[in-house]
Write a protein that holds these residues in place. Structure first.
Motif, PDB file in Angstrom:
ATOM      1  N   LEU A   1       0.870  -1.179   0.000  1.00 16.00           N
ATOM      2  CA  LEU A   1       0.000   0.000   0.000  1.00 16.00           C
ATOM      3  C   LEU A   1       0.909   1.231   0.000  1.00 16.00           C
ATOM      4  O   LEU A   1       1.359   1.650   1.053  1.00 16.00           O
ATOM      5  CB  LEU A   1      -0.892   0.021   1.247  1.00 16.00           C
ATOM      6  CG  LEU A   1      -1.660  -1.250   1.594  1.00 16.00           C
ATOM      7  CD1 LEU A   1      -2.170  -1.199   3.017  1.00 16.00           C
ATOM      8  CD2 LEU A   1      -2.820  -1.407   0.628  1.00 16.00           C
ATOM      9  N   LYS A   2       1.195   1.775  -1.166  1.00 15.59           N
ATOM     10  CA  LYS A   2       2.153   2.878  -1.322  1.00 15.59           C
ATOM     11  C   LYS A   2       3.499   2.447  -0.748  1.00 15.59           C
ATOM     12  O   LYS A   2       4.116   1.536  -1.268  1.00 15.59           O
ATOM     13  CB  LYS A   2       1.639   4.167  -0.714  1.00 15.59           C
ATOM     14  CG  LYS A   2       0.479   4.776  -1.465  1.00 15.59           C
ATOM     15  CD  LYS A   2       0.162   6.162  -0.971  1.00 15.59           C
ATOM     16  CE  LYS A   2      -1.024   6.700  -1.760  1.00 15.59           C
ATOM     17  NZ  LYS A   2      -1.336   8.061  -1.397  1.00 15.59           N
ATOM     18  N   ASN A   3       3.961   3.079   0.327  1.00 17.28           N
ATOM     19  CA  ASN A   3       5.252   2.727   0.919  1.00 17.28           C
ATOM     20  C   ASN A   3       5.124   1.793   2.116  1.00 17.28           C
ATOM     21  O   ASN A   3       6.087   1.567   2.837  1.00 17.28           O
ATOM     22  CB  ASN A   3       6.000   3.997   1.353  1.00 17.28           C
ATOM     23  CG  ASN A   3       6.353   4.862   0.171  1.00 17.28           C
ATOM     24  OD1 ASN A   3       6.652   4.347  -0.909  1.00 17.28           O
ATOM     25  ND2 ASN A   3       6.312   6.169   0.341  1.00 17.28           N
TER      26      ASN A   3
ATOM     27  N   GLU B   1       1.424  -3.396   9.794  1.00 18.67           N
ATOM     28  CA  GLU B   1       1.874  -2.554   8.689  1.00 18.67           C
ATOM     29  C   GLU B   1       3.306  -2.132   8.965  1.00 18.67           C
ATOM     30  O   GLU B   1       3.604  -1.629  10.044  1.00 18.67           O
ATOM     31  CB  GLU B   1       0.966  -1.326   8.537  1.00 18.67           C
ATOM     32  CG  GLU B   1      -0.410  -1.693   8.027  1.00 18.67           C
ATOM     33  CD  GLU B   1      -1.334  -0.508   7.841  1.00 18.67           C
ATOM     34  OE1 GLU B   1      -2.415  -0.711   7.261  1.00 18.67           O
ATOM     35  OE2 GLU B   1      -0.998   0.613   8.282  1.00 18.67           O
TER      36      GLU B   1
END
Length: 190
Positions: free
Chosen positions: A120-122, A140
């Protein structure tokens, strides 16, 4: 060093999901330990709480959690909670099969099944379940393995969620310096 070798062999022939979980464990278990600030959101039954905490993780069985008026130390299966206001020290045992806040904060999630990882993105979200308890959650992390957010759900409306800030290696000063002089000691597992 032994832990890093073990992690390497444990995950060297495994899936991409386990690669990211391995990165997370490497970030959590450094020789000099890690420290971070956390916002802990906990919902269980009728209890809803949000607290800020400072956390030091020495390894998977040794950590310190400092909140407003309490310092909590986990050493192996022993939990010591020192209440600064009442000057009491409460000693208790960690239930062996229990999975909760200490498991999340220390990264010690025994029996976890990683079922996928999502970019998820970075941020990489590692989704897991604990089939023996019917729990699920996620971690995460950044691509470096440093954790940013964790969640463990016991049911749809009961969970612990932890936002992590200021994650850094080393600098553990409070864990080793924990030596209160309480006016009362309550030992719950004698």
């Amino acid at each position: 060093m032994i832990l890093k070798i073990f992690i390497f062999f444990l995950f060297s022939f495994s899936s991409n999901e386990n690669k990211w979980y391995s990165k997370f464990l490497e970030a959590m278990y450094t020789p000099s330990g890690v420290s971070f600030n956390a916002l802990i959101d906990q919902r269980q039954f009728d209890i809803n709480s949000k607290i800020s905490a400072y956390v030091e993780v020495v390894d998977s069985l040794h950590l310190l959690i400092e909140i407003d008026h309490e310092t909590i130390i986990l050493k192996g299966d022993t939990i010591k909670t020192y209440n600064k206001k009442t000057n009491q020290l409460i000693i208790d045992k960690l239930i062996d099969a229990d999975v909760g806040i200490f498991s999340l904060l220390s990264g010690n999630l025994r029996g976890v099944d990683i079922y996928n990882s999502t970019l998820l993105k970075n941020i990489i979200q590692i989704n897991f379940s604990l089939p023996s308890l019917d729990y699920n959650g996620f971690i995460e992390i950044l691509k470096s393995g440093k954790p940013k957010r964790m969640r463990l759900a016991f049911s749809s409306d009961q969970y612990i969620e932890i936002l992590i800030k200021d994650f850094k290696e080393g600098g553990l000063s409070k864990f080793n310096g924990f030596n209160p002089n309480p006016s009362e000691i309550i030992n719950l597992y004698e």
